[in-house]
Write a protein that holds these residues in place. Structure first.
Motif, PDB file in Angstrom:
ATOM      1  N   GLY A 362       0.796  -1.229   0.000  1.00 42.25           N
ATOM      2  CA  GLY A 362       0.000   0.000   0.000  1.00 42.25           C
ATOM      3  C   GLY A 362       0.825   1.273   0.000  1.00 42.25           C
ATOM      4  N   ASP A 363       2.162   1.157   0.141  1.00 43.15           N
ATOM      5  CA  ASP A 363       3.004   2.353   0.043  1.00 43.15           C
ATOM      6  C   ASP A 363       2.997   2.890  -1.388  1.00 43.15           C
ATOM      7  OD1 ASP A 363       3.837   2.317   2.686  1.00 43.15           O
ATOM      8  OD2 ASP A 363       5.747   1.309   2.273  1.00 43.15           O
ATOM      9  N   PRO A 364       2.947   4.205  -1.573  1.00 41.07           N
ATOM     10  CA  PRO A 364       3.054   4.758  -2.923  1.00 41.07           C
ATOM     11  C   PRO A 364       4.499   4.850  -3.386  1.00 41.07           C
ATOM     12  CG  PRO A 364       2.681   6.525  -1.344  1.00 41.07           C
ATOM     13  CD  PRO A 364       2.648   5.239  -0.562  1.00 41.07           C
ATOM     14  N   VAL A 365       4.695   4.607  -4.680  1.00 39.18           N
ATOM     15  CA  VAL A 365       6.006   4.750  -5.318  1.00 39.18           C
ATOM     16  C   VAL A 365       5.800   5.670  -6.512  1.00 39.18           C
ATOM     17  CG1 VAL A 365       7.897   3.572  -6.495  1.00 39.18           C
ATOM     18  CG2 VAL A 365       6.739   2.456  -4.570  1.00 39.18           C
ATOM     19  N   GLU A 366       6.260   6.899  -6.391  1.00 36.90           N
ATOM     20  CA  GLU A 366       6.013   7.928  -7.400  1.00 36.90           C
ATOM     21  C   GLU A 366       7.227   8.049  -8.318  1.00 36.90           C
ATOM     22  OE1 GLU A 366       5.213  11.412  -5.111  1.00 36.90           O
ATOM     23  OE2 GLU A 366       3.338  10.626  -4.243  1.00 36.90           O
ATOM     24  N   ILE A 367       7.031   7.659  -9.583  1.00 42.10           N
ATOM     25  CA  ILE A 367       8.124   7.685 -10.558  1.00 42.10           C
ATOM     26  C   ILE A 367       7.889   8.806 -11.564  1.00 42.10           C
ATOM     27  CG2 ILE A 367       9.382   6.351 -12.300  1.00 42.10           C
ATOM     28  CD1 ILE A 367       9.570   5.200  -9.490  1.00 42.10           C
ATOM     29  N   THR A 368       8.938   9.535 -11.891  1.00 40.38           N
ATOM     30  CA  THR A 368       8.873  10.595 -12.902  1.00 40.38           C
ATOM     31  C   THR A 368      10.028  10.423 -13.881  1.00 40.38           C
ATOM     32  OG1 THR A 368      10.186  12.090 -11.503  1.00 40.38           O
ATOM     33  CG2 THR A 368       7.782  12.245 -11.338  1.00 40.38           C
ATOM     34  N   GLY A 369       9.901  11.097 -15.028  1.00 38.51           N
ATOM     35  CA  GLY A 369      11.036  11.236 -15.939  1.00 38.51           C
ATOM     36  C   GLY A 369      11.060  10.318 -17.132  1.00 38.51           C
ATOM     37  N   SER A 370      10.196   9.288 -17.205  1.00 41.16           N
ATOM     38  CA  SER A 370      10.300   8.345 -18.315  1.00 41.16           C
ATOM     39  C   SER A 370       9.383   8.739 -19.473  1.00 41.16           C
ATOM     40  CB  SER A 370       9.950   6.932 -17.847  1.00 41.16           C
ATOM     41  OG  SER A 370       8.562   6.808 -17.622  1.00 41.16           O
ATOM     42  N   THR A 371       9.530   8.039 -20.586  1.00 37.26           N
ATOM     43  CA  THR A 371       8.748   8.364 -21.785  1.00 37.26           C
ATOM     44  C   THR A 371       7.378   7.687 -21.789  1.00 37.26           C
ATOM     45  OG1 THR A 371       9.766   6.498 -22.958  1.00 37.26           O
ATOM     46  CG2 THR A 371      10.812   8.665 -23.187  1.00 37.26           C
ATOM     47  N   GLN A 372       7.154   6.723 -20.882  1.00 33.45           N
ATOM     48  CA  GLN A 372       5.892   6.000 -20.815  1.00 33.45           C
ATOM     49  C   GLN A 372       5.217   6.268 -19.462  1.00 33.45           C
ATOM     50  OE1 GLN A 372       4.872   4.173 -23.524  1.00 33.45           O
ATOM     51  NE2 GLN A 372       6.741   4.893 -24.524  1.00 33.45           N
ATOM     52  N   THR A 373       3.871   6.351 -19.500  1.00 34.26           N
ATOM     53  CA  THR A 373       3.117   6.673 -18.293  1.00 34.26           C
ATOM     54  C   THR A 373       2.276   5.484 -17.855  1.00 34.26           C
ATOM     55  OG1 THR A 373       3.016   9.004 -18.942  1.00 34.26           O
ATOM     56  CG2 THR A 373       1.451   8.271 -17.266  1.00 34.26           C
ATOM     57  N   LEU A 374       2.242   5.237 -16.558  1.00 34.87           N
ATOM     58  CA  LEU A 374       1.409   4.183 -15.997  1.00 34.87           C
ATOM     59  C   LEU A 374      -0.054   4.464 -16.304  1.00 34.87           C
ATOM     60  CD1 LEU A 374       2.019   1.699 -14.064  1.00 34.87           C
ATOM     61  CD2 LEU A 374       1.153   3.155 -12.224  1.00 34.87           C
ATOM     62  N   SER A 375      -0.814   3.409 -16.614  1.00 33.21           N
ATOM     63  CA  SER A 375      -2.237   3.574 -16.903  1.00 33.21           C
ATOM     64  C   SER A 375      -3.049   2.528 -16.160  1.00 33.21           C
ATOM     65  CB  SER A 375      -2.495   3.454 -18.407  1.00 33.21           C
ATOM     66  OG  SER A 375      -2.299   2.126 -18.850  1.00 33.21           O
ATOM     67  N   ALA A 376      -4.373   2.635 -16.264  1.00 30.30           N
ATOM     68  CA  ALA A 376      -5.258   1.723 -15.540  1.00 30.30           C
ATOM     69  C   ALA A 376      -5.060   0.267 -15.956  1.00 30.30           C
ATOM     70  CB  ALA A 376      -6.705   2.136 -15.757  1.00 30.30           C
ATOM     71  N   LYS A 377      -4.577   0.032 -17.153  1.00 31.03           N
ATOM     72  CA  LYS A 377      -4.385  -1.339 -17.634  1.00 31.03           C
ATOM     73  C   LYS A 377      -3.155  -2.012 -17.024  1.00 31.03           C
ATOM     74  CE  LYS A 377      -1.675  -0.065 -21.716  1.00 31.03           C
ATOM     75  NZ  LYS A 377      -1.620  -0.073 -23.188  1.00 31.03           N
ATOM     76  N   ASP A 378      -2.381  -1.253 -16.243  1.00 31.90           N
ATOM     77  CA  ASP A 378      -1.122  -1.785 -15.723  1.00 31.90           C
ATOM     78  C   ASP A 378      -1.246  -2.486 -14.378  1.00 31.90           C
ATOM     79  OD1 ASP A 378       0.683  -1.090 -17.807  1.00 31.90           O
ATOM     80  OD2 ASP A 378       0.494   1.001 -17.206  1.00 31.90           O
ATOM     81  N   GLY A 379      -2.477  -2.745 -13.925  1.00 30.31           N
ATOM     82  CA  GLY A 379      -2.554  -3.544 -12.713  1.00 30.31           C
ATOM     83  C   GLY A 379      -3.727  -3.240 -11.829  1.00 30.31           C
ATOM     84  N   ASP A 380      -3.899  -4.113 -10.829  1.00 28.53           N
ATOM     85  CA  ASP A 380      -5.023  -4.007  -9.921  1.00 28.53           C
ATOM     86  C   ASP A 380      -4.943  -2.789  -9.015  1.00 28.53           C
ATOM     87  OD1 ASP A 380      -6.016  -6.362 -10.954  1.00 28.53           O
ATOM     88  OD2 ASP A 380      -5.043  -7.610  -9.448  1.00 28.53           O
ATOM     89  N   TYR A 381      -3.745  -2.271  -8.801  1.00 22.76           N
ATOM     90  CA  TYR A 381      -3.579  -1.156  -7.874  1.00 22.76           C
ATOM     91  C   TYR A 381      -3.224   0.137  -8.607  1.00 22.76           C
ATOM     92  CZ  TYR A 381      -3.627  -4.328  -3.836  1.00 22.76           C
ATOM     93  OH  TYR A 381      -3.982  -5.237  -2.877  1.00 22.76           O
ATOM     94  N   SER A 382      -3.765   0.296  -9.792  1.00 25.86           N
ATOM     95  CA  SER A 382      -3.473   1.509 -10.571  1.00 25.86           C
ATOM     96  C   SER A 382      -4.531   2.582 -10.357  1.00 25.86           C
ATOM     97  CB  SER A 382      -3.380   1.157 -12.061  1.00 25.86           C
ATOM     98  OG  SER A 382      -4.578   0.533 -12.509  1.00 25.86           O
ATOM     99  N   ASP A 383      -5.187   2.537  -9.196  1.00 26.41           N
ATOM    100  CA  ASP A 383      -6.279   3.468  -8.919  1.00 26.41           C
ATOM    101  C   ASP A 383      -5.837   4.929  -8.924  1.00 26.41           C
ATOM    102  OD1 ASP A 383      -7.400   1.024  -8.529  1.00 26.41           O
ATOM    103  OD2 ASP A 383      -8.022   1.347  -6.474  1.00 26.41           O
ATOM    104  N   TRP A 384      -4.571   5.182  -8.596  1.00 28.95           N
ATOM    105  CA  TRP A 384      -4.093   6.560  -8.516  1.00 28.95           C
ATOM    106  C   TRP A 384      -3.723   7.134  -9.874  1.00 28.95           C
ATOM    107  CZ3 TRP A 384      -4.961   8.941  -4.048  1.00 28.95           C
ATOM    108  CH2 TRP A 384      -5.168   8.136  -2.918  1.00 28.95           C
ATOM    109  N   THR A 385      -3.914   6.356 -10.940  1.00 27.23           N
ATOM    110  CA  THR A 385      -3.709   6.904 -12.282  1.00 27.23           C
ATOM    111  C   THR A 385      -4.900   7.755 -12.705  1.00 27.23           C
ATOM    112  OG1 THR A 385      -4.677   4.984 -13.412  1.00 27.23           O
ATOM    113  CG2 THR A 385      -2.313   4.910 -12.935  1.00 27.23           C
TER     114      THR A 385
END
Length: 399
Positions: A362-385
């Motif tokens: 349940g800890d958040p891991v906030e990643i920045t700087g890459s060319t691809q963005t996390l989306s809802a299709k990337d997993g069960d816990y992608s609610d913060w997208t």
């Protein structure tokens, strides 16, 4: 462990079919000259004041395929209930609760599936006339009963980004009715919302990260409730858990570093090798990830890149697209300098162990700087997208 139990207490009032309406008394008058009822203004007709009290029985006499989660209640509009009994097929009386004003009686225990129940009793109208309560109804015999599951457990502690999920394993056809049966109680009070991320799963998340040390109870009163065509809830589920300290990981793929911030204070700054940014299949996605699970060792497989059964130490899963934070001695030469991984955050084994020991699901891991963005299709816990406005629109109760 998640609690599994049938519902206890009054069932919610929901109209089922036509209610049985019994008139306790009716207006009468003297006969007119031709034997017809007296009419207003006639010299020989007298209208008698009377009370029209109505008794309502739900489910109505003869009702079939009644969902056990629906109403079982007798009420009177003008008068009092004297005695009400609901009897199961074995002749046993079903527990019920009579209101203090004696205007209603409500079932106070779960009804069974595929059973016929019989009403009996008496009521008296305001005019003193007595009426008999009778009739019967039959509950539905489901084609299938489904046990829903929660992703949280009793007495567990989770991180400040932890979502709550209720999974059904089958398509939910009446999401609004099911969502009405889902509750989240928090101390302190926390703003949040349910969202249907699929036809088989409802998630609840707070508007912002949880406050540390929040106490949470989630209840899904699903027994006897219709979930799909011919499919009904097998039991209720519930769990009580806590939110722990605040810990946020902040990582920037361009600097090749990862900071751990606990309760507002930076406690670590690790050199990292992120995913190879030039390959969309290997890049580490930007966005808010959530720790999903922890593994002292984990076997990595990626047929697309021709590696199998690569065991890594101190692996912390942060998405369902193959992203982990884990140790890898072989990439220590690149950590802090170059991104060469297949999407994971590579640390030295010693630093990975240190992070692993302090991480919570349940800890958040906030990643920045890459060319691809996390989306809802990337997993069960992608609610913060989702933005909060987007999230609340996914509720079946959204206006």
């Amino acid at each position: 462990m998640t609690k599994l139990h049938k519902r206890r207490g009054p069932l919610a009032l929901v109209a089922l079919g036509l209610a049985a309406m019994l008139t306790l008394s009716a207006c009468s008058g003297d006969a007119g000259p031709d034997g017809a009822p007296g009419q207003p203004g006639s010299t020989d007709a007298q209208q008698t004041a009377a009370t029209s009290a109505k008794l309502t029985v739900q489910p109505a006499d003869g009702a079939r395929d009644v969902a056990p989660a629906d109403a079982a209640q007798v009420s009177i509009a003008d008068g009092e209930l004297q005695a009400v009994t609901l009897t199961n097929p074995d002749g046993k009386q079903v527990a019920g609760r009579l209101a203090e004003d004696k205007h209603s009686w409500t079932v106070a225990e779960p009804l069974g599936y595929g059973k016929t129940y019989t009403w009996s009793g008496t009521a008296v109208g305001a005019d003193g006339k007595q009426s008999t309560i009778n009739g019967s109804f039959t509950t539905v015999n489901p084609r299938r009963q489904v046990a829903a599951s929660l992703n949280v457990g009793d007495n567990q502690t989770y991180g400040i980004a932890m979502p709550i999920t209720v999974s059904f394993g089958t398509k939910v056809t009446d999401k609004a009715a099911v969502e009405h049966a889902l509750t989240v109680e928090t101390t302190p009070k926390t703003e949040g919302s349910w969202a249907w991320v699929s036809d088989t799963s409802a998630h609840w998340r707070p508007k912002d990260y949880w406050q540390p040390n929040t106490q949470v109870k989630v209840t899904a009163n699903l027994y006897g409730r219709k979930i799909g065509e011919g499919i009904y809830g097998k039991q209720d589920v519930a769990a009580s858990f806590s939110i722990g300290r605040s810990q946020i990981v902040k990582g920037d793929t361009r600097t090749h570093r990862m900071q751990v911030i606990r309760d507002g204070v930076q406690i670590a700054d690790y050199p990292v090798s992120y995913g190879l940014d030039s390959d969309p299949g290997r890049v580490t996605h930007s966005g808010v990830h959530v720790v999903m699970s922890k593994h002292a060792t984990y076997s990595m497989n990626n047929p697309r890149y021709n590696y199998f059964d690569v065991n890594v130490p101190w692996a912390v899963r942060i998405s369902n697209n193959g992203e982990f934070i884990h140790g890898l001695a072989e990439s220590m030469w690149a950590q802090g300098k170059q991104n060469i991984s297949h999407g994971c955050l590579n640390l030295s084994p010693a630093r990975a162990r240190e992070y692993y020991d302090g991480a919570l699901v349940g800890d958040p891991v906030e990643i920045t700087g890459s060319t691809q963005t996390l989306s809802a299709k990337d997993g069960d816990y992608s609610d913060w997208t989702y933005s909060w406005a987007e999230w609340t629109k996914l509720s079946a109760l959204a206006s």
